[in-house]
Design a protein around this motif. Structure first.
Motif, short mmCIF file in Angstrom:
data_model
loop_
_atom_site.label_atom_id
_atom_site.label_comp_id
_atom_site.label_asym_id
_atom_site.label_seq_id
_atom_site.Cartn_x
_atom_site.Cartn_y
_atom_site.Cartn_z
N ASN A 44 0.83 -1.20 0.00
CA ASN A 44 0.00 0.00 0.00
C ASN A 44 0.87 1.25 0.00
O ASN A 44 0.87 2.02 0.96
N PRO A 45 1.64 1.49 -1.08
CA PRO A 45 2.51 2.66 -1.10
C PRO A 45 1.73 3.97 -1.20
O PRO A 45 0.66 4.01 -1.82
N LEU A 46 2.26 5.00 -0.58
CA LEU A 46 1.66 6.33 -0.70
C LEU A 46 2.06 6.95 -2.03
O LEU A 46 1.26 7.59 -2.70
N THR A 47 3.33 6.74 -2.42
CA THR A 47 3.82 7.23 -3.71
C THR A 47 4.58 6.13 -4.44
O THR A 47 5.18 5.26 -3.81
N ILE A 48 4.55 6.20 -5.77
CA ILE A 48 5.33 5.31 -6.63
C ILE A 48 6.00 6.20 -7.66
O ILE A 48 5.32 6.90 -8.42
N GLU A 49 7.33 6.19 -7.66
CA GLU A 49 8.08 7.02 -8.60
C GLU A 49 9.13 6.16 -9.30
O GLU A 49 9.64 5.21 -8.73
N PRO A 50 9.50 6.53 -10.54
CA PRO A 50 10.60 5.81 -11.19
C PRO A 50 11.91 6.10 -10.48
O PRO A 50 12.12 7.20 -9.97
N SER A 51 12.78 5.12 -10.44
CA SER A 51 14.11 5.31 -9.86
C SER A 51 14.90 6.29 -10.71
O SER A 51 14.82 6.26 -11.94
N ARG A 52 15.68 7.14 -10.07
CA ARG A 52 16.54 8.07 -10.80
C ARG A 52 17.70 7.35 -11.47
O ARG A 52 18.26 7.83 -12.44
N HIS A 53 18.08 6.19 -10.93
CA HIS A 53 19.24 5.47 -11.43
C HIS A 53 18.90 4.42 -12.49
O HIS A 53 19.73 4.07 -13.31
N ASP A 54 17.67 3.90 -12.43
CA ASP A 54 17.26 2.86 -13.37
C ASP A 54 15.76 3.01 -13.60
O ASP A 54 14.96 2.66 -12.72
N PRO A 55 15.35 3.55 -14.74
CA PRO A 55 13.93 3.84 -14.94
C PRO A 55 13.03 2.61 -14.99
O PRO A 55 11.81 2.74 -14.94
N THR A 56 13.61 1.40 -15.07
CA THR A 56 12.77 0.20 -15.02
C THR A 56 12.39 -0.15 -13.59
O THR A 56 11.50 -0.96 -13.36
N ARG A 57 13.08 0.44 -12.62
CA ARG A 57 12.79 0.21 -11.20
C ARG A 57 11.88 1.30 -10.66
O ARG A 57 11.84 2.40 -11.19
N SER A 58 11.17 0.97 -9.59
CA SER A 58 10.27 1.94 -8.95
C SER A 58 10.66 2.11 -7.49
O SER A 58 11.11 1.16 -6.84
N VAL A 59 10.44 3.32 -6.98
CA VAL A 59 10.66 3.62 -5.57
C VAL A 59 9.29 3.83 -4.95
O VAL A 59 8.54 4.74 -5.32
N LEU A 60 8.95 2.95 -4.00
CA LEU A 60 7.67 3.02 -3.29
C LEU A 60 7.93 3.64 -1.93
O LEU A 60 8.88 3.26 -1.25
N THR A 61 7.09 4.58 -1.53
CA THR A 61 7.30 5.27 -0.26
C THR A 61 5.99 5.31 0.52
O THR A 61 4.92 5.48 -0.06
N ARG A 62 6.12 5.15 1.83
CA ARG A 62 4.95 5.21 2.73
C ARG A 62 5.44 5.48 4.14
O ARG A 62 6.53 5.08 4.52
N THR A 63 4.62 6.13 4.92
CA THR A 63 4.90 6.32 6.34
C THR A 63 4.31 5.14 7.09
O THR A 63 3.12 4.83 6.95
N VAL A 64 5.16 4.47 7.86
CA VAL A 64 4.75 3.32 8.67
C VAL A 64 5.07 3.69 10.11
O VAL A 64 6.24 3.84 10.47
N GLY A 65 4.03 3.86 10.92
CA GLY A 65 4.25 4.36 12.27
C GLY A 65 4.76 5.79 12.18
O GLY A 65 4.15 6.64 11.55
N ARG A 66 5.93 6.04 12.75
CA ARG A 66 6.54 7.38 12.69
C ARG A 66 7.68 7.45 11.68
O ARG A 66 8.39 8.44 11.62
N ARG A 67 7.86 6.38 10.91
CA ARG A 67 8.98 6.31 9.97
C ARG A 67 8.48 6.38 8.53
O ARG A 67 7.50 5.71 8.19
N THR A 68 9.17 7.15 7.70
CA THR A 68 8.88 7.16 6.28
C THR A 68 9.91 6.26 5.61
O THR A 68 11.11 6.49 5.72
#
Length: 89
Positions: A44-68
């Motif tokens: 359940n990612p909050l954001t999905i962005e392409p990796s800056r280093h490899d556009p075939t990869r994705s960076v998923l980000t979410r806040t879990v508890g107090r940690r992002t």
């Protein structure tokens, strides 16, 4: 100037299968991130962005508890491979 990013690159979808690469669990453990936290981000990612280093990869980000937490995933066949994860400060 950075090259334009392709819009037809595969991105993770809800319900996709995620597996860990050979060293990802070790890196995640060294960074004091639990497997459960990584699972929360990839399911359940909050954001999905392409990796800056490899556009075939994705960076998923979410806040879990107090940690992002950011998790890098790469497509491999019908699965997504968790490559690494880190906590944003």
């Amino acid at each position: 100037m950075a090259p334009p990013r392709s819009t037809n690159v595969r991105r993770p979808e809800p319900g996709d299968d995620f597996i860990y690469d050979r060293y990802a669990r070790q890196r995640v453990c060294q960074r004091n991130i639990s497997k459960e936290d990584v699972d929360d981000v990839v399911k359940n990612p909050l954001t999905i962005e392409p990796s800056r280093h490899d556009p075939t990869r994705s960076v998923l980000t979410r806040t879990v508890g107090r940690r992002t937490i950011s998790v890098v995933v790469a497509p491999e066949g019908a699965h997504w491979v968790v490559v690494t994860a880190w906590e944003l400060e």
